[in-house]
Scaffold this motif. Structure first.
Motif, PDB file in Angstrom:
ATOM      1  N   PHE A 153       0.830  -1.196   0.000  1.00 53.59           N
ATOM      2  CA  PHE A 153       0.000   0.000   0.000  1.00 53.59           C
ATOM      3  C   PHE A 153       0.873   1.258   0.000  1.00 53.59           C
ATOM      4  O   PHE A 153       1.984   1.262   0.540  1.00 53.59           O
ATOM      5  CB  PHE A 153      -0.883   0.025   1.246  1.00 53.59           C
ATOM      6  N   GLY A 154       0.326   2.342  -0.546  1.00 59.25           N
ATOM      7  CA  GLY A 154       1.046   3.607  -0.494  1.00 59.25           C
ATOM      8  C   GLY A 154       0.292   4.720  -1.188  1.00 59.25           C
ATOM      9  O   GLY A 154      -0.659   4.492  -1.942  1.00 59.25           O
ATOM     10  N   GLY A 155       0.741   5.942  -0.916  1.00 59.86           N
ATOM     11  CA  GLY A 155       0.193   7.100  -1.604  1.00 59.86           C
ATOM     12  C   GLY A 155       0.810   7.257  -2.977  1.00 59.86           C
ATOM     13  O   GLY A 155       1.683   6.481  -3.393  1.00 59.86           O
ATOM     14  N   ALA A 156       0.377   8.287  -3.672  1.00 56.38           N
ATOM     15  CA  ALA A 156       0.814   8.471  -5.059  1.00 56.38           C
ATOM     16  C   ALA A 156       2.304   8.741  -5.182  1.00 56.38           C
ATOM     17  O   ALA A 156       2.891   8.504  -6.243  1.00 56.38           O
ATOM     18  CB  ALA A 156       0.026   9.613  -5.698  1.00 56.38           C
ATOM     19  N   TYR A 157       2.932   9.223  -4.122  1.00 60.32           N
ATOM     20  CA  TYR A 157       4.371   9.535  -4.173  1.00 60.32           C
ATOM     21  C   TYR A 157       5.195   8.585  -3.303  1.00 60.32           C
ATOM     22  O   TYR A 157       6.300   8.916  -2.889  1.00 60.32           O
ATOM     23  CB  TYR A 157       4.600  10.984  -3.733  1.00 60.32           C
ATOM     24  N   SER A 158       4.667   7.397  -3.074  1.00 61.61           N
ATOM     25  CA  SER A 158       5.284   6.463  -2.144  1.00 61.61           C
ATOM     26  C   SER A 158       6.604   5.895  -2.680  1.00 61.61           C
ATOM     27  O   SER A 158       6.626   5.233  -3.723  1.00 61.61           O
ATOM     28  CB  SER A 158       4.321   5.314  -1.849  1.00 61.61           C
ATOM     29  N   ASN A 159       7.693   6.118  -1.938  1.00 58.81           N
ATOM     30  CA  ASN A 159       8.958   5.461  -2.251  1.00 58.81           C
ATOM     31  C   ASN A 159       8.871   3.961  -1.983  1.00 58.81           C
ATOM     32  O   ASN A 159       9.557   3.164  -2.625  1.00 58.81           O
ATOM     33  CB  ASN A 159      10.086   6.063  -1.415  1.00 58.81           C
ATOM     34  N   HIS A 160       8.035   3.581  -1.025  1.00 60.09           N
ATOM     35  CA  HIS A 160       7.875   2.162  -0.697  1.00 60.09           C
ATOM     36  C   HIS A 160       7.277   1.397  -1.872  1.00 60.09           C
ATOM     37  O   HIS A 160       7.728   0.274  -2.186  1.00 60.09           O
ATOM     38  CB  HIS A 160       7.009   2.016   0.547  1.00 60.09           C
ATOM     39  N   LEU A 161       6.268   1.954  -2.527  1.00 64.40           N
ATOM     40  CA  LEU A 161       5.701   1.284  -3.695  1.00 64.40           C
ATOM     41  C   LEU A 161       6.766   1.088  -4.771  1.00 64.40           C
ATOM     42  O   LEU A 161       6.883   0.005  -5.361  1.00 64.40           O
ATOM     43  CB  LEU A 161       4.530   2.095  -4.262  1.00 64.40           C
ATOM     44  N   ARG A 162       7.539   2.114  -5.005  1.00 65.52           N
ATOM     45  CA  ARG A 162       8.569   2.041  -6.043  1.00 65.52           C
ATOM     46  C   ARG A 162       9.618   0.990  -5.690  1.00 65.52           C
ATOM     47  O   ARG A 162      10.051   0.207  -6.536  1.00 65.52           O
ATOM     48  CB  ARG A 162       9.223   3.410  -6.222  1.00 65.52           C
ATOM     49  N   ALA A 163      10.025   0.945  -4.414  1.00 59.10           N
ATOM     50  CA  ALA A 163      11.029  -0.031  -3.990  1.00 59.10           C
ATOM     51  C   ALA A 163      10.488  -1.455  -4.063  1.00 59.10           C
ATOM     52  O   ALA A 163      11.198  -2.390  -4.461  1.00 59.10           O
ATOM     53  CB  ALA A 163      11.506   0.294  -2.582  1.00 59.10           C
ATOM     54  N   THR A 164       9.241  -1.653  -3.662  1.00 59.55           N
ATOM     55  CA  THR A 164       8.651  -2.988  -3.722  1.00 59.55           C
ATOM     56  C   THR A 164       8.557  -3.467  -5.160  1.00 59.55           C
ATOM     57  O   THR A 164       8.829  -4.642  -5.460  1.00 59.55           O
ATOM     58  CB  THR A 164       7.262  -2.995  -3.066  1.00 59.55           C
TER      59      THR A 164
END
Length: 291
Positions: A64-75
């Motif tokens: 899960f994450g917001g539109a600017y989530s670094n976590h989404l990009r890393a996952t």
């Protein structure tokens, strides 16, 4: 994982007369150099979770994450590197998010399937009925929380603290969900203390979450730590003229462009606390550059 992570990450001294006049030495813990696709706390928070997912036979990660989530990009990057499918549940309206920003574009390019949900549903993302509906839609998946902060993430970040034992009296880190601080302090020595700088407005709510993470990961509160929530500069991914001036000056002095979302706010807090006389002369501060 190729390339292999650079561990322990470098610890470099920063010469800055603004701190020097207070007798304070600043060391930068360059976790941003750990891995080109999984910098900083993203690698530390993900690697034990990825191992757990593989051991349990999962071939898909859902997070899960917001539109600017670094976590989404890393996952998404981790999924590409390890051959795992990834699903990102994104807070907000899909039409409003188009065209995709750089973070979501990178995640999509790395193969992440983006699923947008309204803010009300997103707030209930941990409710069993919401989570069950997501898993029914997307199938068998290893679920990572927002920001990747769970007990395994905290345990992974404890190694950061161990790498800093004996190297500084004070360790500072920016806080989003608090997972890095929860683990970091568990790895520090008893003579060390840590300061977390929340990057979200109203970040004091993190304290209970950090203590809960430490309970789940280590069986109780670990380490000497506190939060200073004065340096959010308006909230997540927001800035102020004061922060922009600080960043421009820091870059001109040291040739390093601090990330505005996390690192710059933490560094601004460190310099302000030094001016306030919080650190006794002779203090060594290790500031975590989390990427």
């Amino acid at each position: 994982m190729r390339p292999p992570p650079l561990l322990p990450s470098p610890l470099t001294e920063l010469d800055d007369e603004r701190l020097g006049r207070h007798g304070v030495t600043l060391l930068l813990k360059r976790d941003d150099l750990i891995h080109p696709d999984l910098p900083g706390n993203k690698y530390r928070k993900l690697h034990l979770n990825l191992r757990a997912a593989a051991d349990a036979g999962y071939d898909t990660l859902l997070t899960f994450g917001g539109a600017y989530s670094n976590h989404l990009r890393a996952t998404a990057a981790a999924g590409r590197l390890l051959g795992l499918a990834t699903i990102g549940v994104v807070r907000g309206d899909e039409l409003a998010a188009r065209p995709l920003n750089d973070s979501l574009t990178r995640a999509a390019d790395d193969g992440m399937r983006l699923h947008f949900v309204d803010r009300s549903t997103y707030r209930r993302k941990t409710d069993p009925e919401v989570l069950d509906a997501l898993l029914e839609r997307f199938g068998y998946a290893y679920v990572l929380p927002e920001g990747g902060s769970n007990a395994l993430a905290a345990q992974g970040c404890a190694e950061l603290g161990r790498e800093l034992r004996g190297r500084a009296e004070v360790v500072t880190v920016a806080c989003g969900t608090g997972g890095t601080l929860a683990g970091l302090t568990a790895g520090l020595g008893p003579e060390q203390r840590a300061i977390g700088f929340p990057v979200l407005k109203g970040g004091r709510f993190l304290e209970d979450g950090i203590q809960q993470l430490q309970e789940e990961a280590f069986g109780g509160r670990r380490g000497d730590w506190r939060l200073d929530d004065r340096f959010h500069h308006g909230g997540y991914a927001r800035s102020t003229p004061e922060l922009e001036d600080f960043c421009e000056d820091f870059t001109a002095r040291h040739g390093l462009v601090p990330d505005r979302v996390y690192v710059a706010k933490m560094l601004h807090g460190v310099f302000t606390l030094a001016d306030e006389g919080i650190f006794p002369p002779g203090t060594r501060i290790a500031a975590v550059v989390s990427g």
